[in-house]
Write an enzyme that holds these catalytic residues in place. Structure first.
Site, PDB file in Angstrom:
ATOM      1  CB  THR A 254      50.922  13.475 -18.693  1.00  0.00           C
ATOM      2  OG1 THR A 254      51.622  12.456 -17.972  1.00  0.00           O
ATOM      3  CG2 THR A 254      51.858  14.127 -19.692  1.00  0.00           C
TER       4      THR A 254
ATOM      5  CB  THR B 236      45.237  14.905 -11.693  1.00  0.00           C
ATOM      6  OG1 THR B 236      45.154  13.546 -11.255  1.00  0.00           O
ATOM      7  CG2 THR B 236      44.904  15.839 -10.551  1.00  0.00           C
TER       8      THR B 236
ATOM      9  CG  ASP C 168      56.711  11.957 -16.510  1.00  0.00           C
ATOM     10  OD1 ASP C 168      56.010  12.568 -17.351  1.00  0.00           O
ATOM     11  OD2 ASP C 168      56.229  11.473 -15.477  1.00  0.00           O
TER      12      ASP C 168
ATOM     13  CG  ASN D  95      53.828   4.050  -7.365  1.00  0.00           C
ATOM     14  OD1 ASN D  95      53.593   5.220  -7.671  1.00  0.00           O
ATOM     15  ND2 ASN D  95      54.551   3.260  -8.133  1.00  0.00           N
TER      16      ASN D  95
ATOM     17  CG  HIS E 163      54.742   7.572  -9.830  1.00  0.00           C
ATOM     18  ND1 HIS E 163      54.466   6.507 -10.667  1.00  0.00           N
ATOM     19  CD2 HIS E 163      53.887   8.542 -10.229  1.00  0.00           C
ATOM     20  CE1 HIS E 163      53.527   6.829 -11.515  1.00  0.00           C
ATOM     21  NE2 HIS E 163      53.145   8.057 -11.274  1.00  0.00           N
TER      22      HIS E 163
ATOM     23  CD  GLU F 293      57.127   3.929 -10.802  1.00  0.00           C
ATOM     24  OE1 GLU F 293      56.464   4.364  -9.849  1.00  0.00           O
ATOM     25  OE2 GLU F 293      56.604   3.350 -11.787  1.00  0.00           O
TER      26      GLU F 293
ATOM     27  CE  LYS G 198      46.733   9.047  -8.391  1.00  0.00           C
ATOM     28  NZ  LYS G 198      46.593  10.288  -9.129  1.00  0.00           N
TER      29      LYS G 198
HETATM   30  C1  GLP Z   1      51.685   9.385 -14.410  1.00  0.00           C
HETATM   31  C2  GLP Z   1      52.729  10.473 -14.657  1.00  0.00           C
HETATM   32  C3  GLP Z   1      52.808  11.429 -13.513  1.00  0.00           C
HETATM   33  C4  GLP Z   1      51.398  11.787 -13.082  1.00  0.00           C
HETATM   34  C5  GLP Z   1      50.744  10.566 -12.460  1.00  0.00           C
HETATM   35  C6  GLP Z   1      49.288  10.770 -12.020  1.00  0.00           C
HETATM   36  O1  GLP Z   1      52.237   8.115 -14.419  1.00  0.00           O
HETATM   37  N1  GLP Z   1      54.025   9.958 -14.961  1.00  0.00           N
HETATM   38  O2  GLP Z   1      53.542  12.589 -13.900  1.00  0.00           O
HETATM   39  O3  GLP Z   1      51.456  12.811 -12.123  1.00  0.00           O
HETATM   40  O4  GLP Z   1      50.894   9.426 -13.263  1.00  0.00           O
HETATM   41  O5  GLP Z   1      48.380  10.587 -13.060  1.00  0.00           O
HETATM   42  P1  GLP Z   1      46.808  10.728 -12.869  1.00  0.00           P
HETATM   43  O6  GLP Z   1      46.532  12.171 -12.689  1.00  0.00           O
HETATM   44  O7  GLP Z   1      46.209  10.189 -14.147  1.00  0.00           O
HETATM   45  O8  GLP Z   1      46.443   9.916 -11.683  1.00  0.00           O
END
Ligand code: GLP
Length: 222
Positions: free
Chosen positions: A18, A21, A49, A114, A116, A121, A180
């Site tokens: 999710t 991105t 997740d 971070n 993850h 995490e 990022k």
């Molecule tokens: C979330 C999800 C991840 C996702 C990440 C990046 O917390 N658990 O699976 O890859 O954050 O999200 P974004 O693309 O909104 O930065």
């Protein structure tokens, strides 16, 4: 690459993330499906997740995200139940279901600020399996908008573990944005460490990072 993976293994399962991105990627997949160049009706999409301790489909959950941003006719879209009374059992049987059905042909990933991966995490080990995790504040903050305020973002998540993710036959990591840049540098050029969960992805033989210029800006080898 996602279309190629689906075309070569139409009955396979693919893991999808999710976040902001992949939204454009999913819109493009939907466009191709409408145009007739992509069929996903034999393919199963699996979340990697989900939040825990919250009613199924609550805005901000991954289930709500996929309902909104993945408008394709997959055979099924499988998401762990965010309302499960025993989230530890829920995510363990979710991961077992994926394994029993042949594993993931492809797993698309994003990373957090971070570093993850899914909800692994910092502190997540290379051999970590599907489990319940306490979410860091920075991860909860990233979802505050979608839940309608930080106070509403659950404190716990369920995630496939690093070892589960590394069992996918191919990995694609999508990353965009300056926020990022440090995580990308640490994951690709720093030491492999549980402090940087995305650094474990280097253990995979077929991983492709797709990173925009801002997210790549701190890499020393471009
Ligand atoms: C979330 C999800 C991840 C996702 C990440 C990046 O917390 N658990 O699976 O890859 O954050 O999200 P974004 O693309 O909104 O930065």
């Amino acid at each position: 690459m996602i279309c190629d993976a689906i075309a070569s293994a139409p009955d396979a399962q693919i893991g999808l993330p999710t976040g902001d991105t992949p939204i454009g990627t999913y819109a493009e997949l939907a466009r191709r499906e409408r145009a007739g160049s992509l069929r996903v009706d034999r393919t199963t999409a699996c979340a990697i997740d989900e939040f825990a301790d919250v009613k199924r489909g609550t805005p901000g959950t991954n289930a709500a995200f996929f309902a909104l941003h993945l408008p394709l006719a997959f055979r099924a879209v499988q998401v762990p139940g965010s309302n499960a009374p025993d989230p530890e059992l829920e995510i363990a049987s979710f991961a077992e279901g994926i394994r029993a059905a042949g594993g993931l042909e492809l797993c698309v990933l994003g990373i957090g600020r971070n570093a993850h991966v899914a909800f692994n995490e910092p502190g997540s080990r290379l051999d970590s399996r599907a489990r319940v995790v306490d979410l860091e504040l920075v991860s909860r903050e990233a979802h505050a908008g979608a839940f309608g305020g930080l106070a509403r973002v659950p404190h716990r998540g369920m995630t496939l573990g690093i070892a589960d993710i590394l069992e996918a036959r191919k990995l694609i990591v999508l990353v965009q944005g300056q926020s990022k840049a440090r995580a990308v540098r640490d994951a690709i050029e720093g030491p492999e460490s549980e402090l940087v969960p995305a650094s474990w992805l280097r253990a995979h033989a077929e991983v492709t990072w797709i990173v925009d210029r801002a997210a790549a800006s701190m890499l020393s080898h471009k």
